[in-house]
Design a protein around this motif. Structure first.
Motif, PDB file in Angstrom:
ATOM      1  N   LYS A   1      23.515  18.047 -18.634  1.00 54.19           N
ATOM      2  CA  LYS A   1      22.823  16.861 -18.134  1.00 54.19           C
ATOM      3  C   LYS A   1      23.483  15.651 -18.751  1.00 54.19           C
ATOM      4  N   TYR A   2      23.460  14.551 -18.028  1.00 55.42           N
ATOM      5  CA  TYR A   2      24.000  13.315 -18.584  1.00 55.42           C
ATOM      6  C   TYR A   2      22.922  12.583 -19.352  1.00 55.42           C
ATOM      7  N   ASP A   3      23.305  11.975 -20.462  1.00 54.38           N
ATOM      8  CA  ASP A   3      22.388  11.162 -21.253  1.00 54.38           C
ATOM      9  C   ASP A   3      22.011   9.940 -20.425  1.00 54.38           C
ATOM     10  N   PRO A   4      20.708   9.725 -20.163  1.00 50.32           N
ATOM     11  CA  PRO A   4      20.310   8.577 -19.344  1.00 50.32           C
ATOM     12  C   PRO A   4      20.680   7.240 -19.977  1.00 50.32           C
ATOM     13  N   LYS A   5      20.857   7.200 -21.288  1.00 50.54           N
ATOM     14  CA  LYS A   5      21.222   5.958 -21.977  1.00 50.54           C
ATOM     15  C   LYS A   5      22.726   5.702 -21.952  1.00 50.54           C
ATOM     16  N   ASP A   6      23.510   6.758 -21.822  1.00 45.75           N
ATOM     17  CA  ASP A   6      24.967   6.640 -21.818  1.00 45.75           C
ATOM     18  C   ASP A   6      25.546   7.798 -21.015  1.00 45.75           C
ATOM     19  N   ARG A   7      25.894   7.542 -19.771  1.00 47.08           N
ATOM     20  CA  ARG A   7      26.326   8.605 -18.858  1.00 47.08           C
ATOM     21  C   ARG A   7      27.648   9.248 -19.265  1.00 47.08           C
ATOM     22  N   ARG A   8      28.328   8.679 -20.244  1.00 46.20           N
ATOM     23  CA  ARG A   8      29.555   9.307 -20.744  1.00 46.20           C
ATOM     24  C   ARG A   8      29.237  10.517 -21.625  1.00 46.20           C
ATOM     25  N   VAL A   9      28.010  10.564 -22.134  1.00 43.27           N
ATOM     26  CA  VAL A   9      27.596  11.640 -23.037  1.00 43.27           C
ATOM     27  C   VAL A   9      26.981  12.778 -22.227  1.00 43.27           C
ATOM     28  N   VAL A  10      27.530  13.971 -22.412  1.00 40.50           N
ATOM     29  CA  VAL A  10      27.008  15.165 -21.743  1.00 40.50           C
ATOM     30  C   VAL A  10      26.110  15.909 -22.719  1.00 40.50           C
ATOM     31  N   LEU A  11      24.882  16.168 -22.269  1.00 40.21           N
ATOM     32  CA  LEU A  11      23.917  16.901 -23.086  1.00 40.21           C
ATOM     33  C   LEU A  11      23.794  18.321 -22.568  1.00 40.21           C
ATOM     34  N   LEU A  12      23.583  19.243 -23.457  1.00 36.23           N
ATOM     35  CA  LEU A  12      23.395  20.640 -23.092  1.00 36.23           C
ATOM     36  C   LEU A  12      21.947  21.019 -23.348  1.00 36.23           C
ATOM     37  N   GLU A  13      21.402  21.781 -22.428  1.00 37.75           N
ATOM     38  CA  GLU A  13      20.009  22.210 -22.551  1.00 37.75           C
ATOM     39  C   GLU A  13      19.916  23.676 -22.167  1.00 37.75           C
ATOM     40  N   ILE A  14      19.166  24.430 -22.948  1.00 37.62           N
ATOM     41  CA  ILE A  14      18.999  25.850 -22.663  1.00 37.62           C
ATOM     42  C   ILE A  14      18.046  26.021 -21.476  1.00 37.62           C
ATOM     43  N   THR A  15      18.307  27.022 -20.658  1.00 37.37           N
ATOM     44  CA  THR A  15      17.458  27.305 -19.502  1.00 37.37           C
ATOM     45  C   THR A  15      16.431  28.376 -19.860  1.00 37.37           C
ATOM     46  N   GLY A  16      15.530  28.644 -18.942  1.00 38.87           N
ATOM     47  CA  GLY A  16      14.569  29.729 -19.140  1.00 38.87           C
ATOM     48  C   GLY A  16      15.280  31.050 -19.340  1.00 38.87           C
ATOM     49  N   GLN A  17      16.337  31.272 -18.576  1.00 37.76           N
ATOM     50  CA  GLN A  17      17.111  32.512 -18.712  1.00 37.76           C
ATOM     51  C   GLN A  17      17.759  32.587 -20.098  1.00 37.76           C
ATOM     52  N   GLY A  18      18.224  31.452 -20.591  1.00 38.33           N
ATOM     53  CA  GLY A  18      18.811  31.414 -21.938  1.00 38.33           C
ATOM     54  C   GLY A  18      17.776  31.713 -23.001  1.00 38.33           C
ATOM     55  N   ARG A  19      16.567  31.159 -22.838  1.00 38.29           N
ATOM     56  CA  ARG A  19      15.484  31.432 -23.797  1.00 38.29           C
ATOM     57  C   ARG A  19      15.094  32.907 -23.772  1.00 38.29           C
ATOM     58  N   GLU A  20      15.060  33.501 -22.576  1.00 40.98           N
ATOM     59  CA  GLU A  20      14.736  34.930 -22.463  1.00 40.98           C
ATOM     60  C   GLU A  20      15.794  35.785 -23.168  1.00 40.98           C
ATOM     61  N   ALA A  21      17.055  35.406 -23.020  1.00 42.00           N
ATOM     62  CA  ALA A  21      18.140  36.145 -23.677  1.00 42.00           C
ATOM     63  C   ALA A  21      17.987  36.075 -25.194  1.00 42.00           C
ATOM     64  N   LEU A  22      17.708  34.884 -25.715  1.00 36.77           N
ATOM     65  CA  LEU A  22      17.527  34.734 -27.159  1.00 36.77           C
ATOM     66  C   LEU A  22      16.328  35.534 -27.652  1.00 36.77           C
ATOM     67  N   GLU A  23      15.263  35.545 -26.877  1.00 35.06           N
ATOM     68  CA  GLU A  23      14.073  36.300 -27.271  1.00 35.06           C
ATOM     69  C   GLU A  23      14.382  37.795 -27.337  1.00 35.06           C
ATOM     70  N   LYS A  24      15.143  38.284 -26.375  1.00 35.47           N
ATOM     71  CA  LYS A  24      15.519  39.704 -26.368  1.00 35.47           C
ATOM     72  C   LYS A  24      16.372  40.029 -27.599  1.00 35.47           C
ATOM     73  N   ILE A  25      17.311  39.153 -27.919  1.00 35.68           N
ATOM     74  CA  ILE A  25      18.164  39.352 -29.098  1.00 35.68           C
ATOM     75  C   ILE A  25      17.307  39.338 -30.356  1.00 35.68           C
ATOM     76  N   ARG A  26      16.381  38.387 -30.447  1.00 34.07           N
ATOM     77  CA  ARG A  26      15.505  38.294 -31.626  1.00 34.07           C
ATOM     78  C   ARG A  26      14.644  39.548 -31.789  1.00 34.07           C
ATOM     79  N   GLU A  27      14.136  40.075 -30.699  1.00 38.92           N
ATOM     80  CA  GLU A  27      13.299  41.283 -30.769  1.00 38.92           C
ATOM     81  C   GLU A  27      14.092  42.460 -31.330  1.00 38.92           C
ATOM     82  N   VAL A  28      15.308  42.647 -30.809  1.00 39.03           N
ATOM     83  CA  VAL A  28      16.157  43.754 -31.275  1.00 39.03           C
ATOM     84  C   VAL A  28      16.493  43.566 -32.748  1.00 39.03           C
TER      85      VAL A  28
END
Length: 144
Positions: free
Chosen positions: A84-111
């Motif tokens: 996603k682009y930073d609304p304050k500065d469109r030159r800055v690219v922000l990364l955000e985890i998705t629901g699928q990413g959160r599910e993957a991390l949860e599975k890793i944490r459980e194991v």
């Protein structure tokens, strides 16, 4: 000339390599997630940071922005992260985890939680506290 090994160093090495050899695969990433170790670390970092600028992520991972772009592309293509682009500065690219990413991390944490609990159960409560204190002390000095 052969340098004699300190007995403490020898014991540490032997225990460390045994743990690493055994725990490494057990604490790895479930095969169905199609993630590499560095990609998993990126997911953990983004997850703990919320929205994370690409440059900041590269610094935390101690790689160049160019090197991290390839790893991010794979995470985006697999649906674990969005850019996603930073609304304050469109030159800055922000990364955000998705629901699928959160599910993957949860599975890793459980194991990982199940495996780590299994091994820590070999210690008595006072041994566990001393072990964790010592381990954290070493880790704190490594971070510096």
């Amino acid at each position: 000339m052969k340098i004699p090994l300190d007995p403490a160093v020898r014991r540490f090495e032997a225990a460390f390599f045994t743990l690493f050899r055994k725990l490494g695969p057990e604490l790895g990433i479930p095969a169905d997630l199609s993630l590499t170790g560095p990609q998993m670390m990126i997911l953990f970092t983004i997850s703990s940071s919320g929205r994370c600028p690409v440059g900041q992520l590269a610094q935390k991972m101690e790689v160049t922005p160019g090197a991290i772009s390839v790893m991010i592309d794979r995470l985006v293509n697999n649906g674990f992260v969005v850019r996603k682009y930073d609304p304050k500065d469109r030159r800055v690219v922000l990364l955000e985890i998705t629901g699928q990413g959160r599910e993957a991390l949860e599975k890793i944490r459980e194991v990982r939680t199940a495996q780590i609990k299994q091994y820590l159960a070999y210690l008595e409560p006072d041994e566990l506290d001393l072990f964790l204190h010592s381990f954290e002390k070493i880790a704190a000095h490594i971070k510096q």
